[in-house]
Design a protein around this motif. Structure first.
Motif, mmCIF file in Angstrom:
data_model
loop_
_atom_site.group_PDB
_atom_site.id
_atom_site.type_symbol
_atom_site.label_atom_id
_atom_site.label_comp_id
_atom_site.label_asym_id
_atom_site.label_seq_id
_atom_site.Cartn_x
_atom_site.Cartn_y
_atom_site.Cartn_z
ATOM 1 N N MET A 94 103.290 27.024 12.151
ATOM 2 C CA MET A 94 102.181 26.552 12.433
ATOM 3 C C MET A 94 102.478 25.106 13.279
ATOM 4 S SD MET A 94 99.106 26.257 13.003
ATOM 5 C CE MET A 94 98.353 25.043 13.759
ATOM 6 N N SER A 95 101.597 24.978 14.212
ATOM 7 C CA SER A 95 101.701 23.760 15.068
ATOM 8 C C SER A 95 100.691 22.692 14.866
ATOM 9 C CB SER A 95 101.488 24.216 16.681
ATOM 10 O OG SER A 95 101.593 23.121 17.556
ATOM 11 N N GLY A 96 99.594 22.787 14.890
ATOM 12 C CA GLY A 96 98.551 21.524 15.031
ATOM 13 C C GLY A 96 97.143 21.788 14.662
ATOM 14 N N ILE A 97 96.492 20.818 14.508
ATOM 15 C CA ILE A 97 95.123 20.555 14.678
ATOM 16 C C ILE A 97 94.496 19.817 15.466
ATOM 17 C CG2 ILE A 97 93.133 19.861 13.155
ATOM 18 C CD1 ILE A 97 94.611 20.980 10.636
ATOM 19 N N TYR A 98 93.537 20.291 16.471
ATOM 20 C CA TYR A 98 92.843 19.363 17.276
ATOM 21 C C TYR A 98 91.539 19.114 16.666
ATOM 22 C CZ TYR A 98 90.338 18.387 21.678
ATOM 23 O OH TYR A 98 89.386 17.778 22.459
ATOM 24 N N ILE A 99 90.901 17.854 16.943
ATOM 25 C CA ILE A 99 89.649 17.587 16.529
ATOM 26 C C ILE A 99 89.013 16.794 17.547
ATOM 27 C CG2 ILE A 99 88.489 15.936 14.708
ATOM 28 C CD1 ILE A 99 90.933 15.665 13.107
ATOM 29 N N HIS A 100 87.775 17.481 18.034
ATOM 30 C CA HIS A 100 87.144 17.126 19.165
ATOM 31 C C HIS A 100 85.901 16.168 18.762
ATOM 32 C CE1 HIS A 100 85.561 17.568 23.421
ATOM 33 N NE2 HIS A 100 84.327 17.591 22.818
ATOM 34 N N ILE A 101 85.904 14.889 19.037
ATOM 35 C CA ILE A 101 84.951 13.937 18.985
ATOM 36 C C ILE A 101 84.116 14.076 20.149
ATOM 37 C CG2 ILE A 101 84.430 11.650 18.239
ATOM 38 C CD1 ILE A 101 86.184 13.145 16.132
ATOM 39 N N PRO A 102 82.706 14.558 19.832
ATOM 40 C CA PRO A 102 81.992 14.713 20.973
ATOM 41 C C PRO A 102 80.823 13.656 21.484
ATOM 42 C CG PRO A 102 80.872 15.864 19.087
ATOM 43 C CD PRO A 102 82.058 15.086 18.671
ATOM 44 N N PHE A 103 81.491 12.338 21.441
ATOM 45 C CA PHE A 103 80.579 11.217 21.747
ATOM 46 C C PHE A 103 81.238 10.357 22.875
ATOM 47 C CE2 PHE A 103 79.552 12.134 17.417
ATOM 48 C CZ PHE A 103 78.328 12.247 17.509
ATOM 49 N N CYS A 104 80.477 9.992 23.845
ATOM 50 C CA CYS A 104 81.222 8.758 24.689
ATOM 51 C C CYS A 104 80.003 7.860 24.988
ATOM 52 C CB CYS A 104 81.467 9.402 26.105
ATOM 53 S SG CYS A 104 82.812 10.733 26.102
ATOM 54 N N LYS A 105 80.440 6.511 25.328
ATOM 55 C CA LYS A 105 79.488 5.443 25.664
ATOM 56 C C LYS A 105 78.659 5.810 27.001
ATOM 57 C CE LYS A 105 82.269 1.708 23.798
ATOM 58 N NZ LYS A 105 83.163 0.421 24.107
ATOM 59 N N GLN A 106 79.333 6.401 28.035
ATOM 60 C CA GLN A 106 78.670 6.923 29.069
ATOM 61 C C GLN A 106 79.393 8.021 29.704
ATOM 62 O OE1 GLN A 106 79.071 2.834 30.835
ATOM 63 N NE2 GLN A 106 80.311 3.827 32.541
ATOM 64 N N ALA A 107 78.704 8.610 30.793
ATOM 65 C CA ALA A 107 79.394 9.804 31.375
ATOM 66 C C ALA A 107 80.078 9.383 32.570
ATOM 67 C CB ALA A 107 78.147 10.767 31.630
ATOM 68 N N CYS A 108 81.365 9.892 32.558
ATOM 69 C CA CYS A 108 82.213 9.335 33.709
ATOM 70 C C CYS A 108 81.517 10.565 34.826
ATOM 71 C CB CYS A 108 83.657 9.872 33.559
ATOM 72 S SG CYS A 108 84.358 8.787 32.324
ATOM 73 N N HIS A 109 81.564 10.109 36.168
ATOM 74 C CA HIS A 109 81.016 11.149 37.209
ATOM 75 C C HIS A 109 81.918 12.449 37.218
ATOM 76 C CE1 HIS A 109 78.979 7.481 39.468
ATOM 77 N NE2 HIS A 109 78.260 8.083 38.188
ATOM 78 N N TYR A 110 83.141 12.612 37.002
ATOM 79 C CA TYR A 110 83.776 13.856 37.188
ATOM 80 C C TYR A 110 83.879 14.732 36.147
ATOM 81 C CZ TYR A 110 87.271 10.869 34.815
ATOM 82 O OH TYR A 110 87.706 10.002 33.755
ATOM 83 N N CYS A 111 83.523 14.210 34.709
ATOM 84 C CA CYS A 111 83.844 14.939 33.705
ATOM 85 C C CYS A 111 82.706 16.189 33.333
ATOM 86 C CB CYS A 111 83.906 13.941 32.547
ATOM 87 S SG CYS A 111 84.144 14.606 30.569
ATOM 88 N N ASP A 112 83.439 17.355 32.953
ATOM 89 C CA ASP A 112 82.797 18.314 32.705
ATOM 90 C C ASP A 112 82.991 18.569 31.206
ATOM 91 O OD1 ASP A 112 85.050 19.657 32.771
ATOM 92 O OD2 ASP A 112 84.031 21.474 33.897
ATOM 93 N N PHE A 113 83.486 17.880 30.245
ATOM 94 C CA PHE A 113 83.904 18.127 28.963
ATOM 95 C C PHE A 113 82.437 18.038 28.177
ATOM 96 C CE2 PHE A 113 88.577 16.689 29.026
ATOM 97 C CZ PHE A 113 88.933 17.844 29.838
ATOM 98 N N HIS A 114 82.656 18.528 26.920
ATOM 99 C CA HIS A 114 81.427 18.429 25.936
ATOM 100 C C HIS A 114 81.361 17.124 25.286
ATOM 101 C CE1 HIS A 114 78.210 19.300 23.290
ATOM 102 N NE2 HIS A 114 78.768 19.177 22.165
ATOM 103 N N PHE A 115 80.101 16.339 25.243
ATOM 104 C CA PHE A 115 79.861 15.113 24.875
ATOM 105 C C PHE A 115 78.563 14.799 24.781
ATOM 106 C CE2 PHE A 115 80.482 14.107 29.252
ATOM 107 C CZ PHE A 115 79.687 13.140 29.361
ATOM 108 N N SER A 116 78.195 13.770 23.923
ATOM 109 C CA SER A 116 76.981 13.066 23.836
ATOM 110 C C SER A 116 76.961 11.612 24.203
ATOM 111 C CB SER A 116 76.073 13.525 22.798
ATOM 112 O OG SER A 116 74.858 12.847 22.618
ATOM 113 N N THR A 117 76.193 10.846 24.844
ATOM 114 C CA THR A 117 75.986 9.571 24.897
ATOM 115 C C THR A 117 75.253 8.973 23.809
ATOM 116 O OG1 THR A 117 74.381 9.884 26.671
ATOM 117 C CG2 THR A 117 76.662 9.689 27.430
ATOM 118 N N SER A 118 74.756 9.764 23.027
ATOM 119 C CA SER A 118 73.738 9.287 21.638
ATOM 120 C C SER A 118 74.718 9.229 20.523
ATOM 121 C CB SER A 118 72.711 10.171 21.737
ATOM 122 O OG SER A 118 71.934 9.800 20.306
ATOM 123 N N MET A 119 74.832 8.299 20.048
ATOM 124 C CA MET A 119 75.619 7.976 18.785
ATOM 125 C C MET A 119 74.778 8.300 17.575
ATOM 126 S SD MET A 119 78.573 7.068 19.934
ATOM 127 C CE MET A 119 79.393 6.733 21.760
#
Length: 386
Positions: free
Chosen positions: A1-26
């Protein structure tokens, strides 16, 4: 086995180029942390029931990677809670690589010291540029001073640090790009991930370009920047081990290398992807639906069983991007002579144009072909087998 990736879907603000999944609401951050911990527990049987793993290798987790989003918006307590959830549900190797993606504005001196006392042993810091105008164009949450200050502090407490840099930014000269690289090198950083600025369809950057407020990135500029990047980093003892990744000896990303080498991983959290060698799955890219599903003890994911052609295409794509290349022996053994004949036929034009070469029966891109790797790989794909 290799690994575990944990996606934290929050950001303070949206970068103009980013299309990853996130929310700016905490607002749902605490609820999300609990749900992620629950998913970690719910999915442990995926390792336990894997017949392809030896008894010793079952459930061995070699890497834990916090990505996003912006994982550094979590408190140190929340991060340690999730790491503890992994340890309580899986067998973890003696010295796992545990990476936290972080933004400079979250890395105060106090926070860095706090993290250094936690199980986190690798930081991946989203610098992107050391120039104020670039950061403003990208709508980054930090400024140039914060970028440099966090590296001054982080290097006191962490040996294993990677930073992200973006090239091909409109208006960036070759000289300015080289200054960015030289600034990074001045901090003694042992790993750099660098990407061309790309325009994704549903981003603010795309709208700004369409309305003429920002010039579109130019491929020829990005190609020149890539050449400067490769030359400068290789001259400073970095190994160009993957198209976008450069590391000093013993500082390659174990997490990312596992992806490129086809090892198995579980992706936890909204939008996270998983791979087990025979199938690929991905969680729903919606925080509310994800939370509701986990609360109902349902995994909110879709699963795709990979055909032989899918697995061949994935191996060609990842192999060509790395120093390990594409093994022609493996192609024949794992996929069959039909695939090997097809690959040799499709690769011939790139061999003739000095974009790829074969050494020890391994296909690799030449220096000239490296920037064009993804396009070359797509021409080697087998699209109509099954």
């Amino acid at each position: 086995m290799s690994g575990i990736y944990i996606h934290i879907p929050f950001c303070k603000q949206a970068c103009h180029y980013c299309d990853f999944h996130f929310s700016t609401s905490m607002k749902k951050k605490e609820e999300m942390v609990l749900a992620i911990a629950k998913e970690i527990q719910m999915r442990k049987s995926e390792f336990e029931n894997d017949p392809s793993e030896s008894e010793q290798a079952k459930q061995i987790v070699e890497t834990i990677y916090f990505g996003g989003g912006t994982p550094s918006v979590l408190t140190s307590g929340e991060i340690e809670f999730l790491i503890a959830a992994v340890y309580s549900n899986y067998k973890v190797s003696e010295n796992p690589e545990i990476t936290l993606e972080a933004n400079p504005d979250d890395l105060s001196s106090e926070r860095i010291i706090e993290l250094s006392k936690s199980p986190i042993n690798r930081l991946s810091i989203g610098i992107q540029s050391f120039f104020e105008e670039d950061l403003q164009l990208m709508n980054r949450a930090h400024n140039s001073a914060e970028a440099q200050k966090c590296l001054e502090e982080a290097t006191k407490y962490f040996d294993n640090i990677s930073i992200d840099l973006i090239y091909g930014i409109p208006g960036m000269s070759n000289e300015k790009w080289k200054q960015n690289i030289e600034t990074a090198l001045s901090f003694g950083i042992p790993h750099i991930s660098s990407y061309a600025l790309t325009v994704e369809p549903k981003t603010t950057l795309n709208k700004l370009i369409q309305t003429g407020k920002i010039a579109a990135p130019k491929d020829e500029v990005a190609q020149e920047h890539f050449a400067v990047l490769v030359e400068t980093l290789q001259a400073n003892d970095f190994i160009h081990y993957e198209l976008s990744n450069f590391g000093k000896a013993n500082y390659f990303s174990k997490n990312n290398s596992a992806y490129w080498l086809g090892k198995k991983y579980i992706g936890i959290g909204p939008s996270a992807h998983s791979y087990n060698g025979i199938s690929r799955s991905w969680n729903v890219s919606n925080n509310s639906i994800y939370l509701k599903s986990i609360q109902e003890n349902k995994l909110p994911n879709e699963i795709e069983i990979l055909s032989t052609a899918d697995r061949y295409n994935e191996y060609v794509m990842t192999g060509l991007r790395t120093i390990w290349g594409v093994s022609l022996d493996r192609i024949e053994t794992e996929f069959g002579s039909e695939y090997l004949e097809y690959l040799n036929k499709q690769a011939q034009k790139f061999l003739d144009d000095d974009l790829v070469y074969i050494e020890n029966n391994i296909l690799k891109p030449t220096k000239k072909g490296k920037f064009l790797t993804d396009g070359i790989a797509s021409d080697l794909f087998y699209l109509n087998l099954e």
